[in-house]
Enzyme design. Structure first.
Site, mmCIF file in Angstrom:
data_model
loop_
_atom_site.group_PDB
_atom_site.id
_atom_site.type_symbol
_atom_site.label_atom_id
_atom_site.label_comp_id
_atom_site.label_asym_id
_atom_site.label_seq_id
_atom_site.Cartn_x
_atom_site.Cartn_y
_atom_site.Cartn_z
ATOM 1 N N VAL A 104 50.805 43.375 40.179
ATOM 2 C CA VAL A 104 51.218 43.689 38.807
ATOM 3 C C VAL A 104 51.327 45.192 38.573
ATOM 4 O O VAL A 104 51.388 45.641 37.433
ATOM 5 C CB VAL A 104 50.227 43.074 37.776
ATOM 6 C CG1 VAL A 104 50.222 41.567 37.863
ATOM 7 C CG2 VAL A 104 48.802 43.634 37.964
ATOM 8 N N HIS A 120 53.361 37.409 38.759
ATOM 9 C CA HIS A 120 52.311 37.508 37.745
ATOM 10 C C HIS A 120 52.589 38.581 36.700
ATOM 11 O O HIS A 120 51.688 39.020 35.997
ATOM 12 C CB HIS A 120 50.962 37.766 38.420
ATOM 13 C CG HIS A 120 50.580 36.687 39.385
ATOM 14 N ND1 HIS A 120 49.938 36.936 40.582
ATOM 15 C CD2 HIS A 120 50.780 35.342 39.339
ATOM 16 C CE1 HIS A 120 49.755 35.796 41.233
ATOM 17 N NE2 HIS A 120 50.253 34.816 40.503
ATOM 18 N N CYS A 131 56.616 41.851 17.891
ATOM 19 C CA CYS A 131 58.063 42.099 17.958
ATOM 20 C C CYS A 131 58.641 41.970 19.364
ATOM 21 O O CYS A 131 59.862 41.942 19.534
ATOM 22 C CB CYS A 131 58.403 43.468 17.369
ATOM 23 S SG CYS A 131 57.917 44.870 18.408
ATOM 24 N N CYS A 149 51.575 48.517 18.697
ATOM 25 C CA CYS A 149 52.980 48.900 18.689
ATOM 26 C C CYS A 149 53.291 49.658 17.396
ATOM 27 O O CYS A 149 52.494 49.653 16.449
ATOM 28 C CB CYS A 149 53.819 47.617 18.799
ATOM 29 S SG CYS A 149 55.597 47.822 18.638
ATOM 30 N N CYS A 151 55.198 48.711 15.248
ATOM 31 C CA CYS A 151 55.306 47.707 14.180
ATOM 32 C C CYS A 151 53.938 47.204 13.759
ATOM 33 O O CYS A 151 53.837 46.310 12.912
ATOM 34 C CB CYS A 151 56.177 46.536 14.641
ATOM 35 S SG CYS A 151 55.351 45.378 15.757
ATOM 36 N N THR A 189 48.551 39.730 51.799
ATOM 37 C CA THR A 189 48.148 38.588 50.984
ATOM 38 C C THR A 189 47.383 37.590 51.827
ATOM 39 O O THR A 189 47.703 37.366 53.003
ATOM 40 C CB THR A 189 49.358 37.900 50.325
ATOM 41 O OG1 THR A 189 48.918 36.717 49.648
ATOM 42 C CG2 THR A 189 50.418 37.525 51.346
ATOM 43 N N SER A 190 46.372 36.980 51.225
ATOM 44 C CA SER A 190 45.566 35.983 51.918
ATOM 45 C C SER A 190 46.278 34.642 51.996
ATOM 46 O O SER A 190 45.833 33.740 52.703
ATOM 47 C CB SER A 190 44.217 35.811 51.206
ATOM 48 O OG SER A 190 44.429 35.404 49.855
ATOM 49 N N GLU A 216 43.562 40.769 58.686
ATOM 50 C CA GLU A 216 42.906 39.590 59.234
ATOM 51 C C GLU A 216 43.846 38.389 59.200
ATOM 52 O O GLU A 216 44.856 38.393 58.487
ATOM 53 C CB GLU A 216 41.628 39.262 58.427
ATOM 54 C CG GLU A 216 40.616 40.393 58.341
ATOM 55 C CD GLU A 216 39.992 40.722 59.689
ATOM 56 O OE1 GLU A 216 40.032 39.856 60.582
ATOM 57 O OE2 GLU A 216 39.477 41.849 59.843
ATOM 58 N N ALA A 233 48.963 47.844 55.938
ATOM 59 C CA ALA A 233 50.405 47.775 55.709
ATOM 60 C C ALA A 233 51.113 49.093 55.987
ATOM 61 O O ALA A 233 52.163 49.116 56.643
ATOM 62 C CB ALA A 233 50.677 47.333 54.268
#
Length: 248
Positions: A104, A120, A131, A149, A151, A189-190, A216, A233
Site C-alpha cells: 500500500v 489492498h 466527498c 478534508c 469539506c 511475498t509469503s 526463504e 529483492a
C-alpha cells in the site's frame, strides 16, 4: 547461485508478456515494516481492532493516532529501492507489463512502473469519507486528529481495511492478466494471503513460468514456481539485470 541468476535472466529476457506479484518483502528494504510476520505491524497492534473498518468508523481519531500516523511518517520518507527500480527497468525494456501488488506504499509507481494493480489500495493517498476527494498523504495536516478534508469530512487511507472487500475490478483484472502472461515474478511475498496468492496458480495453469525471488521458501516453492532465487529483492534484481545486459 550464479547459475540460477543466469537462468532467471535468460527466462525473463525471453518473456513476451511478464507480470510481477509483489508483497511486503520488496518494501522492507525501503524501511517499511511488513504488516505480518516477525517485526510486523500486527505484532504491536491487534489487526482486527485497529485495522478494522468498524473501529475506524467508531473512533477514527484513535486509529489515526495509534496506527496511521506512524505509518504515514514512514511512507512519507520511503524511497524505491533497487527491487522497485529493477521492475521499472523491465517495464522500460518492454518485458514487464503489469505489477500486481499487495503493498500500500505506492513505491512501484514512484519507481516508474505505470500499470500497477493494488489489491489492498494505497496509503500514499487519503480519501474523504464525505466527498470522496483524494489527497496525497504527504500533504495531510495531522496536527488535528482525525485529519479532515476541506469539506470537513474525515480522511481515511485509500486502502482496504479488514471488513472491507478487495475491489472487484482489481481482482478480475489480476485474474485476466495472470491467465494471459507467459512469465510471473513472485517477489517478497509469503504467498499465503488470498486472493493474491492464487495468481501464480492461475498463471501456471495457463502455461506461464513462475520465478520466485524471496529470502526463504514459500508454499509455492517446488510446487508452483519453476525455481526460487534466494535473496533480497534489490540485490537479486541487480544481479539479474547485470546478466541481462550480457544477453542484450
Amino acid at each position: 547461485m550464479q547459475d540460477i541468476i543466469k537462468q532467471a535472466a535468460k527466462d525473463i529476457f525471453s518473456a513476451k508478456k511478464a507480470v510481477a506479484l509483489t508483497g511486503a518483502g520488496i518494501s522492507v528494504e525501503s524501511g517499511i515494516p511488513p504488516f505480518r510476520g516477525k517485526g510486523g505491524i500486527w505484532e504491536k497492534f491487534d489487526p482486527m481492532t485497529f485495522g478494522h473498518i468498524d473501529t475506524f468508523e467508531k473512533n477514527p481519531a484513535q486509529v489515526w493516532k495509534i496506527l496511521i500516523k506512524d505509518l504515514k511518517e514512514i511512507i512519507d520518507q520511503a524511497k524505491p529501492n533497487d527491487g522497485h527500480k529493477g521492475l521499472a527497468v523491465l517495464e522500460k525494456m518492454g518485458i514487464l507489463k503489469t505489477i500486481i501488488t499487495q503493498n500500500v506504499d505506492g513505491l512501484h509507481q514512484m519507481a516508474g512502473n505505470t500499470d500497477v494493480i493494488e489489491f489492498h489500495g494505497n496509503c500514499a493517498w487519503q480519501r474523504c469519507m464525505d466527498c470522496g476527494r483524494k489527497i496525497k498523504t504527504a500533504e495531510v495536516d495531522i496536527s488535528v486528529m482525525p485529519p479532515r478534508c476541506q469539506c470537513s469530512g474525515i480522511l481515511r487511507p485509500d486502502w482496504v481495511f479488514f471488513g472491507e472487500s478487495i475491489p472487484m475490478a482489481s481482482l478480475h483484472r489480476s485474474q485476466q492478466i495472470a491467465s494471459a502472461c507467459d512469465l510471473m515474478l513472485v517477489i517478497g511475498t509469503s504467498a499465503i494471503v488470498q486472493p493474491a496468492a492464487y495468481m501464480p496458480v492461475i498463471a501456471k495453469e495457463n502455461g506461464a513460468k513462475i520465478i520466485e525471488i524471496n529470502p526463504e521458501a514459500t508454499p509455492l516453492t517446488g510446487k508452483i514456481s519453476a525455481y526460487l532465487v534466494k535473496g533480497k529483492a534489490g540485490q537479486v534484481m541487480n544481479e539479474i539485470l547485470k546478466e541481462m545486459e550480457q544477453l542484450i
